[in-house]
Scaffold this motif. Structure first.
Motif, PDB file in Angstrom:
ATOM      1  N   ASP A 123       3.939  15.861  -2.621  1.00  0.00           N
ATOM      2  CA  ASP A 123       3.957  15.115  -1.364  1.00  0.00           C
ATOM      3  C   ASP A 123       3.506  13.668  -1.564  1.00  0.00           C
ATOM      4  OD1 ASP A 123       4.819  17.337   0.093  1.00  0.00           O
ATOM      5  OD2 ASP A 123       2.764  18.046   0.392  1.00  0.00           O
ATOM      6  N   LEU A 124       2.682  13.430  -2.583  1.00  0.00           N
ATOM      7  CA  LEU A 124       2.228  12.065  -2.858  1.00  0.00           C
ATOM      8  C   LEU A 124       3.404  11.170  -3.261  1.00  0.00           C
ATOM      9  CD1 LEU A 124      -0.964  12.873  -4.947  1.00  0.00           C
ATOM     10  CD2 LEU A 124      -0.904  11.924  -2.636  1.00  0.00           C
ATOM     11  N   TRP A 125       4.417  11.776  -3.859  1.00  0.00           N
ATOM     12  CA  TRP A 125       5.614  11.039  -4.259  1.00  0.00           C
ATOM     13  C   TRP A 125       6.306  10.431  -3.050  1.00  0.00           C
ATOM     14  CZ3 TRP A 125       7.355   9.545  -8.846  1.00  0.00           C
ATOM     15  CH2 TRP A 125       8.699   9.214  -8.996  1.00  0.00           C
ATOM     16  N   TYR A 126       6.496  11.251  -2.033  1.00  0.00           N
ATOM     17  CA  TYR A 126       7.180  10.768  -0.822  1.00  0.00           C
ATOM     18  C   TYR A 126       6.293   9.772  -0.070  1.00  0.00           C
ATOM     19  CZ  TYR A 126       8.928  15.330  -2.207  1.00  0.00           C
ATOM     20  OH  TYR A 126       9.347  16.406  -2.955  1.00  0.00           O
ATOM     21  N   TYR A 127       4.993   9.998  -0.113  1.00  0.00           N
ATOM     22  CA  TYR A 127       4.033   9.072   0.503  1.00  0.00           C
ATOM     23  C   TYR A 127       4.138   7.700  -0.162  1.00  0.00           C
ATOM     24  CZ  TYR A 127      -0.608   6.988   1.333  1.00  0.00           C
ATOM     25  OH  TYR A 127      -1.653   6.146   1.653  1.00  0.00           O
ATOM     26  N   PHE A 128       4.156   7.701  -1.503  1.00  0.00           N
ATOM     27  CA  PHE A 128       4.201   6.444  -2.259  1.00  0.00           C
ATOM     28  C   PHE A 128       5.469   5.666  -1.948  1.00  0.00           C
ATOM     29  CE2 PHE A 128       5.583   4.249  -6.218  1.00  0.00           C
ATOM     30  CZ  PHE A 128       4.578   3.304  -6.287  1.00  0.00           C
ATOM     31  N   TYR A 129       6.644   6.311  -2.061  1.00  0.00           N
ATOM     32  CA  TYR A 129       7.881   5.572  -1.852  1.00  0.00           C
ATOM     33  C   TYR A 129       8.124   5.247  -0.381  1.00  0.00           C
ATOM     34  CZ  TYR A 129       9.089   5.167  -6.659  1.00  0.00           C
ATOM     35  OH  TYR A 129       9.071   4.788  -7.966  1.00  0.00           O
ATOM     36  N   GLY A 130       7.513   5.997   0.511  1.00  0.00           N
ATOM     37  CA  GLY A 130       7.556   5.603   1.914  1.00  0.00           C
ATOM     38  C   GLY A 130       6.849   4.277   2.126  1.00  0.00           C
ATOM     39  N   LYS A 131       5.684   4.118   1.495  1.00  0.00           N
ATOM     40  CA  LYS A 131       4.939   2.858   1.623  1.00  0.00           C
ATOM     41  C   LYS A 131       5.666   1.712   0.915  1.00  0.00           C
ATOM     42  CE  LYS A 131       0.418   2.780   1.381  1.00  0.00           C
ATOM     43  NZ  LYS A 131       0.009   2.422   2.750  1.00  0.00           N
ATOM     44  N   ILE A 132       6.244   1.998  -0.239  1.00  0.00           N
ATOM     45  CA  ILE A 132       6.986   0.943  -0.950  1.00  0.00           C
ATOM     46  C   ILE A 132       8.206   0.523  -0.138  1.00  0.00           C
ATOM     47  CG2 ILE A 132       8.270   0.380  -3.037  1.00  0.00           C
ATOM     48  CD1 ILE A 132       5.239   0.550  -3.397  1.00  0.00           C
ATOM     49  N   ASN A 133       8.879   1.492   0.462  1.00  0.00           N
ATOM     50  CA  ASN A 133      10.040   1.178   1.286  1.00  0.00           C
ATOM     51  C   ASN A 133       9.655   0.285   2.458  1.00  0.00           C
ATOM     52  OD1 ASN A 133      12.813   1.388   1.883  1.00  0.00           O
ATOM     53  ND2 ASN A 133      12.445   3.040   3.339  1.00  0.00           N
ATOM     54  N   ASP A 134       8.546   0.591   3.099  1.00  0.00           N
ATOM     55  CA  ASP A 134       8.069  -0.262   4.199  1.00  0.00           C
ATOM     56  C   ASP A 134       7.764  -1.673   3.699  1.00  0.00           C
ATOM     57  OD1 ASP A 134       8.264   1.856   5.959  1.00  0.00           O
ATOM     58  OD2 ASP A 134       6.140   2.376   5.867  1.00  0.00           O
ATOM     59  N   MET A 135       7.145  -1.757   2.524  1.00  0.00           N
ATOM     60  CA  MET A 135       6.772  -3.060   1.980  1.00  0.00           C
ATOM     61  C   MET A 135       8.000  -3.927   1.714  1.00  0.00           C
ATOM     62  SD  MET A 135       4.848  -3.972  -1.623  1.00  0.00           S
ATOM     63  CE  MET A 135       6.322  -3.675  -2.613  1.00  0.00           C
ATOM     64  N   VAL A 136       9.024  -3.360   1.075  1.00  0.00           N
ATOM     65  CA  VAL A 136      10.174  -4.190   0.719  1.00  0.00           C
ATOM     66  C   VAL A 136      11.001  -4.547   1.948  1.00  0.00           C
ATOM     67  CG1 VAL A 136      10.257  -3.264  -1.624  1.00  0.00           C
ATOM     68  CG2 VAL A 136      11.679  -2.217   0.134  1.00  0.00           C
ATOM     69  N   GLN A 137      11.086  -3.626   2.914  1.00  0.00           N
ATOM     70  CA  GLN A 137      11.857  -3.932   4.117  1.00  0.00           C
ATOM     71  C   GLN A 137      11.225  -5.065   4.916  1.00  0.00           C
ATOM     72  OE1 GLN A 137      12.709  -0.386   6.369  1.00  0.00           O
ATOM     73  NE2 GLN A 137      14.196   0.366   4.872  1.00  0.00           N
ATOM     74  N   LYS A 138       9.899  -5.135   4.915  1.00  0.00           N
ATOM     75  CA  LYS A 138       9.212  -6.241   5.598  1.00  0.00           C
ATOM     76  C   LYS A 138       9.530  -7.581   4.941  1.00  0.00           C
ATOM     77  CE  LYS A 138       5.305  -3.513   7.296  1.00  0.00           C
ATOM     78  NZ  LYS A 138       3.854  -3.198   7.123  1.00  0.00           N
ATOM     79  N   ARG A 139       9.946  -7.536   3.705  1.00  0.00           N
ATOM     80  CA  ARG A 139      10.268  -8.757   2.969  1.00  0.00           C
ATOM     81  C   ARG A 139      11.779  -9.000   2.907  1.00  0.00           C
ATOM     82  NH1 ARG A 139       5.472  -6.920   1.714  1.00  0.00           N
ATOM     83  NH2 ARG A 139       3.854  -8.286   0.843  1.00  0.00           N
ATOM     84  N   GLY A 140      12.520  -8.263   3.686  1.00  0.00           N
ATOM     85  CA  GLY A 140      13.955  -8.468   3.763  1.00  0.00           C
ATOM     86  C   GLY A 140      14.737  -7.917   2.597  1.00  0.00           C
TER      87      GLY A 140
END
Length: 844
Positions: A546-563
């Motif tokens: 589950d930590l895997w999905y948690y990690f890439y969920g946060k990374i996905n949010d980070m990159v989307q905020k940067r366009g």
């Protein structure tokens, strides 16, 4: 007394320093047998010979080496081999060792996991360290590898029917290739959608004018610079459109990257709707020139008359280059970008970070390059990274150490952008991250020493209290970022923003950053207090998966905020679940529809994931086909002790990328990963690509992992000519033979392509961009009766031979007809510039 004691101490010190040099040792390594004791294991051996005048001492020393196989057992009571980390091992004297007398030899046999076949499997980077001077390593250079010649040495397991490549096998492989006259070959590669020669040529001279509207002036300037270098004098320029000359035109009806190219007696017309299309038209125009046009100056250039209409099949046409395992200089990158531009590839996926190196300067985190970009021996922990992949003890080694400064990277970005190539950087996470983990650990230790606890913890990537036990595929036990640490996300944000700043300064496009996701080993995070704390705060995190999905969920949010959109290896799009009580992998529904893109490499034939790329595309993920079976250019060309490269996924000769069928690679897969004829039952029940899934195949990528690629010459050898076949599949329309699976049509197309390489493309690369050290194929030869027949994979290359046992040279006799059988017959393939491939012996 003191004044007499000091010189005495100085003499002793000088004497000791004189002794501390590399010992006089001659070392060899050989494969004794694979399938040792009927297991997936190999028995190999070092032989150490003392060539000095003094005995090797019985203690006080260590020999280090890199080896890509885990050593399980040392079959000697005199020495022992210990694993340090990754591929680094040490050989130490045991209590029973009584030294090695001058002139004496000793064999050290050891058993390792898996099999070993070619010379790049061998231990590498051997060096010596004396206990008296633990911070100094002495490279051991008198080191040879004994070729394997017996089946027990090269057969990987009982029933391995794939022998070493022989001239006879090569001859049979080449037999169906026709020799096609050069004037009958298409002159543009990759193949245009529509190509017709008209017979009305045009001569370009220094007086030929080049006209372009303002929107296409940079492409006109690029063409002018290329033509000027070939003719040696500046070309004429004009701001007025004239009847004769080279004319660029804007045509809004053409799609992005599409172009039209017309050459006739009146001149050259290039039409495109935007700059990229005009650039590709320029490359096609240059491709029409004789291959000898590069590397010399001439008064004029004759361009054959053509009508060409063209556009790419896929929008993402990529080369992935690993500069982390072994570094490749800025100069070599610029040369690669020239090559990519010529063959209309438009993405450089730059794998700049991994366990063995961090290769990009991030000014806010100088430790990343101070520690993570240098490899060498040291007794001081965290001073820099240890040797890997044979990089040796000296941190000045060009393959092990090096990085791109911020300004150099900006220069690379601008150079790429001028050739319409997007550079996609990869921040490997959370696995394959040891260089970053150790660099930030060094920062943490230094800041703690200064009493700056908060600053020390700011970018920490590991949990100091973590007691998890794991081993990665590359044998590391400390290479994974702890995804429960808030500092890990602060680190990734800082690096991401620094990279974005470089792209802005370069004026280069950036739509995505690749965030890895490859090969995180079992056992990570299982005994981490930081993870336990995160779980208490987030009860939905029930397992480490589950930590895997948690990690890439946060990374996905980070990159989307940067366009940006998120890009990674296939694992980021997968979810672990259970089926009939067994672990099962499915496309992760959480990220579907979020514009996530993945490289899918695992289609290893026989491993069970042959359809993974199609399953992910059918599920809605954007997929870049990066299939190991056809597109891993670091795979060895064939099975031979002297052929470099890995082979765990396949053997990959020039025909593999050319024969790749993107929408149905099951159809034309003919051999398994071992080189044996394929059992096609492995495709039973596998998911085919749907029409919806086809829309999600965004491109194709050729990959060069650099574990065995440690020099510019080796890089070019592994890349070329494989790159041309991949470029053909990425750009050209789907060929008729791929749609019908017509073997005769395929053989005809393969013959044309092989002739194009031998007669046009490779001769051009002898001088293009300074010249490339492409691989020249081995001669094929077979004994029939009292005659020897020979052939070559790429017609246009020349076979030369000798019959007295000497090495063929550029002055040796050219093979032109069958020869009498001879005991001492040797053959070698030569390019038009006199450079040669490997010698083959033809035994009666």
């Amino acid at each position: 007394m003191i004044r007499f004691l000091f010189p005495a101490l100085l003499l002793v010190s000088t004497f000791l320093q004189a002794q501390l040099t590399a010992p006089s040792l001659k070392i060899s390594w050989e494969i004794i047998e694979n399938n040792h004791q009927g297991k997936t294991a190999s028995l190999t051996a070092f032989t150490l010979t003392n060539t000095g005048k003094k005995p090797l001492p019985k203690s006080g020393w260590t020999m280090y080496f890199n080896f890509v196989r885990k050593v399980d057992t040392t079959l000697s009571n005199e020495v022992k081999i210990k694993h340090i980390n990754g591929d680094l091992f040490q050989l130490l004297p045991a209590a029973a060792f009584q030294g090695l007398k001058a002139g004496a030899s000793m064999q050290v046999s050891f058993i390792s996991e898996a099999w070993v076949v070619n010379f790049t499997d061998a231990p590498a980077g051997l060096y010596w360290v004396w206990d008296q001077q633990p911070d100094k390593g002495f490279a051991l250079t008198d080191y040879t590898l004994k070729p394997s010649t017996q089946p027990r040495q090269y057969q990987r397991f009982a029933g391995d029917n794939s022998g070493l490549i022989t001239p006879a096998v090569t001859y049979v492989q080449n037999k169906a290739i026709e020799d096609i006259p050069a004037n009958e070959l298409p002159k543009i590669l990759p193949s245009p959608q529509h190509y017709r020669e008209t017979g009305a040529s045009f001569s370009i001279t220094p007086q030929t004018t080049v006209f372009a509207p303002a929107e296409l002036k940079e492409e006109a300037a690029f063409l002018t610079a290329q033509l000027t270098s070939m003719m040696g004098v500046p070309m004429a320029s004009t701001t007025l459109q004239s009847g004769a000359g080279v004319t660029f035109q804007l045509d809004s009806s053409l799609l992005k990257e599409a172009y039209r190219l017309t050459v006739n007696g009146k001149g050259v017309v290039i039409a495109a709707s935007e700059r990229a299309g005009a650039f590709y038209a320029v490359q096609s125009l240059l491709a029409l020139l004789p291959p000898s046009s590069w590397g010399k100056t001439q008064a004029s250039l004759s361009v054959p008359g053509v009508d060409v209409s063209d556009q790419p099949r896929f929008g993402h046409r990529a080369i992935m280059l690993d500069v982390a395992r072994n570094f490749h200089s800025k100069k070599q990158l610029l040369k690669l970008l020239d090559l990519m531009g010529f063959y209309k590839l438009n993405v450089l996926h730059l794998h700049f970070s991994d366990d063995e190196g961090w290769r990009l300067e991030i000014p806010a985190l100088p430790e990343l390059t101070q520690v993570g970009a240098a490899r060498g021996h040291s007794a001081v922990p965290l001073k820099h990274l240890p040797p890997a992949y044979g990089s040796g003890p000296d941190i000045s080694g060009e393959a092990g150490s090096g990085y791109y400064s911020r300004l150099e990277f900006i220069e690379i970005l601008r150079y790429a952008a001028a050739r319409h190539i997007k550079v996609i950087p990869e921040i490997e996470a959370p696995g394959h991250a040891r260089a970053a983990v150790k660099a930030m650990e060094a920062r943490y230790t230094a800041k703690l020493t200064e009493g700056l606890k908060a600053e020390a913890e700011k970018y920490l990537l590991h949990d100091p209290a973590d007691r998890s036990v794991y081993r990665s595929v590359q044998m590391y036990n400390d290479n994974v970022i702890n995804v429960a640490m808030p500092s890990a996300y602060r680190f990734l944000e800082t690096v991401t923003d620094a990279i974005l700043g470089m792209y802005r300064e370069a004026g280069a496009p950036l739509e995505t950053i690749h965030y890895g996701g490859d090969e995180v080993p079992a056992g990570v995070w299982s005994k981490s207090p930081a993870v336990e704390k995160l779980r208490q705060q987030n009860p939905e995190l029930k397992t480490t998966d589950d930590l895997w999905y948690y990690f890439y969920g946060k990374i996905n949010d980070m990159v989307q905020k940067r366009g940006l959109f998120l890009y990674g290896w296939e694992e980021i799009a997968m979810r672990k679940t259970m089926l009939d009580g067994k672990s099962h992998i499915i496309p992760n529904p959480d990220f579907v529809g979020q514009d996530m893109q993945v490289d899918v490499w695992n289609n290893v034939l026989g491993w069970g994931a042959e359809d993974l790329a199609y399953r992910l595309a059918n599920a809605g993920y954007k997929v870049v086909l990066s299939c190991v079976t056809h597109l891993y250019f670091d795979m060895a060309y064939h099975k031979s002790f002297d052929e470099p490269g890995y082979y765990w996924g396949a053997y990959t000769d020039v025909d593999k990328p050319f024969s790749f069928i993107p929408y149905d690679y099951f159809k034309n897969s003919k051999e398994d990963r071992l080189g044996n004829p394929l059992d096609r039952s492995i495709f039973n029940g596998k998911e085919r690509l749907t029409d919806y899934g086809k829309q999600n195949i965004v491109g194709i990528q050729g990959l060069v992992w650099s574990e065995t690629v440690n020099s510019p010459g080796r890089m070019e050898y592994m890349l070329l000519p494989k790159l041309m076949g991949m470029a053909e599949r990425a750009w050209a329309p789907s060929p008729a033979w791929a749609e019908t699976n017509d073997e005769k049509a395929y053989q005809k197309a393969w013959s044309i392509f092989a002739n194009q390489l031998g007669k046009r493309e490779l001769p051009r690369l002898d001088a293009f961009a300074g010249g490339f050290a492409y691989r020249l194929p081995n001669a094929g030869a077979i004994v029939e009766g009292d005659r020897v027949k020979a052939n070559v994979q790429l017609p246009g290359l020349t076979i030369r031979y000798t019959t007295d046992g000497s090495e063929p040279t550029a002055n040796s006799v050219v093979y032109s007809q069958p020869l009498p059988v001879s005991k001492n017959l040797k053959m070698k393939v030569f390019g038009v510039n006199g450079r040669a491939g490997k010698t083959v012996e033809v035994n009666p």
